[in-house]
Design a protein around this motif. Structure first.
Motif, PDB file in Angstrom:
ATOM      1  N   LYS A   1      16.868  45.832 156.504  1.00  0.00           N
ATOM      2  CA  LYS A   1      16.405  45.582 157.736  1.00  0.00           C
ATOM      3  C   LYS A   1      17.419  44.721 158.744  1.00  0.00           C
ATOM      4  N   MET A   2      17.774  43.497 158.010  1.00  0.00           N
ATOM      5  CA  MET A   2      18.802  42.510 158.642  1.00  0.00           C
ATOM      6  C   MET A   2      20.065  43.226 159.214  1.00  0.00           C
ATOM      7  N   LYS A   3      20.398  44.207 158.091  1.00  0.00           N
ATOM      8  CA  LYS A   3      21.873  44.585 158.504  1.00  0.00           C
ATOM      9  C   LYS A   3      21.635  45.553 159.569  1.00  0.00           C
ATOM     10  N   LEU A   4      20.435  46.349 159.483  1.00  0.00           N
ATOM     11  CA  LEU A   4      20.238  47.183 160.609  1.00  0.00           C
ATOM     12  C   LEU A   4      20.065  46.657 161.992  1.00  0.00           C
ATOM     13  N   GLY A   5      19.448  45.363 161.799  1.00  0.00           N
ATOM     14  CA  GLY A   5      19.594  44.873 163.003  1.00  0.00           C
ATOM     15  C   GLY A   5      20.876  43.933 163.654  1.00  0.00           C
ATOM     16  N   TRP A   6      21.665  43.619 162.570  1.00  0.00           N
ATOM     17  CA  TRP A   6      22.919  43.148 162.833  1.00  0.00           C
ATOM     18  C   TRP A   6      23.745  44.445 163.756  1.00  0.00           C
ATOM     19  N   LEU A   7      23.637  45.484 162.866  1.00  0.00           N
ATOM     20  CA  LEU A   7      24.198  46.762 163.440  1.00  0.00           C
ATOM     21  C   LEU A   7      24.156  46.752 165.031  1.00  0.00           C
TER      22      LEU A   7
END
Length: 324
Positions: A258-264
């Motif tokens: 989820k963090m990576k999606l938020g980062w993107l």
């Protein structure tokens, strides 16, 4: 969560900007002293060259289009022109040095804010002193720390290239990490935090550069300088808020997906802000509508059509000669 925080900060700043969208420049306090110093001698009640008086609102309306800087001939044809015969004040006047950058900034903002004209003739000695006060503070009256603050602001145009480049390439590396693995992801993270710090430095230098150019602090969205200023702040704050999100994604902590999606998603927002801030900066340097004008000049102007005509004629002549 951090994406929501970023969006919340952006929304709050936008609301504050709209709530405080009062006019910054007051004609009598800010603009009249400039006109009194540089223009009234040749364009006033005692002498009106070309039948033009700066203290007459009707006459000024022929040269100033409220809210439209480009259509205001006072600005484009007389104050910032490169033609020495049109430049005001003229080179042979007693004010041959012309207006300072701060004074030009006041005139520019006055026009953008509606160009209200309420010229008042001073009747007492106190009022005369108030009207004759220079718009710009003398350099000798500035403290050394403030001079240093103003001077470092001159590096703002150069400093913006660092965060623009790093934050943009961070998004590129993040996308490439889908195919190239963790090495690209790590590179994206380091570009992000260095770019975020660079954005903060660019903001600080931008604030001092605005002060150097005579722009005061305001929260209005009616002029380019404020839109550029506050979107730059949102960009810097957003980039900083994205760092812990990216860190958790790189470390593969709990909820790393989820963090990576938020980062993107955050990186896409940051990239969009970088583009808009850069566009606004270009318009501040070259004038509003500069890109559209240049596009029209290069691709849609009559000159382009004229240049294309000889090619058609040559082809027709060649066809005629070959048929003969």
């Amino acid at each position: 969560m951090y994406v929501r925080i970023l969006l919340g900060i952006s929304l709050c700043l936008a609301v504050v900007s709209l709530a405080k969208a009062d006019k910054i420049v007051e004609f009598r306090r800010d603009v009249q002293p400039v006109l009194q110093t540089h223009c009234i001698e040749c364009h006033g009640p005692e002498k009106a060259k070309n039948d033009f008086r700066v203290d007459d609102p009707e006459m000024m309306s022929y040269y100033v289009e409220p809210g439209d800087l480009e259509s205001s001939s006072l600005w484009s044809d007389y104050l910032i022109t490169d033609d020495p015969d049109m430049k005001m004040p003229p080179a042979n006047s007693t004010h041959h040095k012309g207006m300072t950058a701060a004074e030009l900034a006041l005139i520019k903002m006055w026009i953008e804010e509606g160009a209200e004209h309420d010229w008042s003739t001073p009747t007492t000695e106190t009022e005369k002193v108030e009207v004759e006060v220079e718009a710009a503070t003398p350099v000798s009256a500035l403290s050394t720390p403030y001079k240093v603050w103003l001077f470092q602001g001159l590096f703002h145009p150069a400093m913006t290239h660092l965060p623009v480049g790093l934050l943009s390439i961070s998004l590129v590396f993040l996308v490439l990490s889908k195919f190239g693995g963790s090495s690209f992801e790590s590179a994206a993270f380091h570009c992000l935090w260095v770019g975020a710090l660079g954005a903060c430095m660019a903001c600080l230098s931008g604030w001092s550069y605005a002060a150097h150019e005579g722009y005061s602090l305001s929260f209005s969205l009616d002029n380019n300088i404020d839109r550029h200023r506050w979107l730059g702040v949102i960009l810097a704050v957003g980039a900083l808020a994205l760092i812990p999100v990216a860190y958790k994604a790189v470390k593969n902590e709990e909820g790393g997906g989820k963090m990576k999606l938020g980062w993107l998603l955050g990186s896409l927002v940051i990239a969009m802000c970088v583009s808009i801030v850069g566009f606004q900066g270009g318009e501040l340097v070259y004038g509003e509508g500069h890109y559209e004008k240049e596009f029209d000049h290069l691709f849609l102007s009559d000159d382009a059509a004229v240049e294309a005509e000889p090619t058609v004629e040559v082809e027709e002549v060649a066809e005629t000669e070959s048929s003969e």
